[in-house]
Write a protein that holds these residues in place. Structure first.
Motif, mmCIF file in Angstrom:
data_model
loop_
_atom_site.group_PDB
_atom_site.id
_atom_site.type_symbol
_atom_site.label_atom_id
_atom_site.label_comp_id
_atom_site.label_asym_id
_atom_site.label_seq_id
_atom_site.Cartn_x
_atom_site.Cartn_y
_atom_site.Cartn_z
ATOM 1 N N LEU A 122 -4.256 10.242 3.870
ATOM 2 C CA LEU A 122 -4.557 10.650 5.237
ATOM 3 C C LEU A 122 -4.284 12.135 5.387
ATOM 4 C CD1 LEU A 122 -2.714 7.738 7.066
ATOM 5 C CD2 LEU A 122 -5.135 7.866 6.459
ATOM 6 N N ARG A 138 -8.242 2.498 -5.535
ATOM 7 C CA ARG A 138 -7.870 1.123 -5.842
ATOM 8 C C ARG A 138 -7.754 0.953 -7.346
ATOM 9 N NH1 ARG A 138 -11.977 -1.524 -8.040
ATOM 10 N NH2 ARG A 138 -14.056 -0.954 -7.426
ATOM 11 N N THR A 163 -10.936 8.563 0.582
ATOM 12 C CA THR A 163 -9.525 8.691 0.951
ATOM 13 C C THR A 163 -8.706 7.484 0.524
ATOM 14 O OG1 THR A 163 -9.963 7.815 3.158
ATOM 15 C CG2 THR A 163 -9.975 10.222 2.906
ATOM 16 N N GLY A 164 -9.235 6.723 -0.393
ATOM 17 C CA GLY A 164 -8.501 5.586 -0.926
ATOM 18 C C GLY A 164 -8.738 5.471 -2.413
ATOM 19 N N ALA A 201 -6.924 12.121 -3.521
ATOM 20 C CA ALA A 201 -7.411 10.797 -3.926
ATOM 21 C C ALA A 201 -8.124 10.884 -5.273
ATOM 22 C CB ALA A 201 -8.340 10.217 -2.859
ATOM 23 N N GLY A 250 0.173 -4.283 3.087
ATOM 24 C CA GLY A 250 -1.277 -4.164 3.152
ATOM 25 C C GLY A 250 -1.868 -5.218 3.996
ATOM 26 N N GLU A 266 0.874 5.143 0.986
ATOM 27 C CA GLU A 266 0.101 6.069 1.805
ATOM 28 C C GLU A 266 0.634 7.487 1.625
ATOM 29 O OE1 GLU A 266 -1.510 4.996 5.903
ATOM 30 O OE2 GLU A 266 0.271 6.216 6.335
ATOM 31 N N ARG A 314 -3.603 5.184 -0.360
ATOM 32 C CA ARG A 314 -4.378 5.653 0.793
ATOM 33 C C ARG A 314 -3.971 7.095 1.068
ATOM 34 N NH1 ARG A 314 -3.842 1.880 5.918
ATOM 35 N NH2 ARG A 314 -2.715 0.937 4.239
ATOM 36 N N PRO A 322 -3.019 -0.385 -3.968
ATOM 37 C CA PRO A 322 -3.920 0.611 -3.401
ATOM 38 C C PRO A 322 -3.144 1.854 -2.943
ATOM 39 C CG PRO A 322 -4.253 -1.540 -2.373
ATOM 40 C CD PRO A 322 -3.021 -1.636 -3.207
ATOM 41 N N VAL A 381 0.867 -1.178 0.000
ATOM 42 C CA VAL A 381 0.000 0.000 0.000
ATOM 43 C C VAL A 381 0.904 1.229 0.000
ATOM 44 C CG1 VAL A 381 -1.700 1.326 1.325
ATOM 45 C CG2 VAL A 381 -1.833 -1.161 1.284
#
Length: 183
Positions: free
Chosen positions: A45, A34, A31-32, A16, A183, A6, A43, A41, A4
């Motif tokens: 934050l 795919r 907030t993700g 995103a 992940g 981030e 992510r 993925p 993943v």
């Protein structure tokens, strides 16, 4: 185990959506992001600080031809990305840009090694010891080591599909606004 990426972002939902649009992927719960095929993925934050300096992690985008590389750069630019100078030579065949929050990325020239990666060719990490990092992440993710040199090491998923995970030698890696996680 999957990888993943981030991002710490000033506006996670906006970033995103931006990455989903430029990669052609799907936003998940604002907030993700795919992949709709091969990929990892992403992510997003809320950042606890503003971005300062260059990230030690960045994403490389794939192209199948030089014309497609031009289209990728145009798409990025039309979505708000800007050209970036990270000290690269003017003779490199890739184009360095920054997303709408200033996170560095590269639009790569065609490379056969990335034929099965999807739009994201590689996740690139600056580190003082590429071989050590590659070995540790290969074990963690069950990825295959495809290149292992003092200055550069690369992993790929065992299926051969999806982005490579690459480690470049950097004497002074800087924790930035991106990081990789299992992940």
């Amino acid at each position: 185990m999957p990888l993943v990426v981030e991002f710490a972002a000033q506006d996670p939902a906006r970033l995103a959506r931006w990455w989903a649009e430029v990669l052609g992927w799907t936003v998940v719960d604002e907030t993700g992001v795919r992949p709709d095929g091969p990929g990892v993925p992403l992510r997003f934050l809320l950042a606890d600080r503003a971005k300062t300096g260059q990230n030690d992690v960045h994403l490389d985008l794939r192209s199948e031809s030089h014309d497609e590389q031009t289209r990728v750069v145009e798409r990025l630019f039309n979505h708000g990305a800007r050209f970036a100078d990270i000290g690269q030579s003017t003779e490199v065949p890739w184009v360095v840009m920054a997303d709408v929050e200033g996170n560095e990325l590269c639009a790569l020239e065609p490379r056969k090694a990335y034929a099965c990666t999807g739009p994201l060719a590689a996740v690139v990490v600056g580190t003082t010891d590429p071989r050590e990092q590659a070995r540790a992440w290969a074990e963690e993710l069950d990825y295959d080591i495809v290149t292992e040199q003092p200055e550069f090491a690369a992993l790929r998923p065992p299926s051969g599909e999806g982005p490579h995970l690459e480690f470049l030698h950097d004497e002074n890696p800087r924790p930035g606004m991106l990081r990789i996680l299992p992940g």
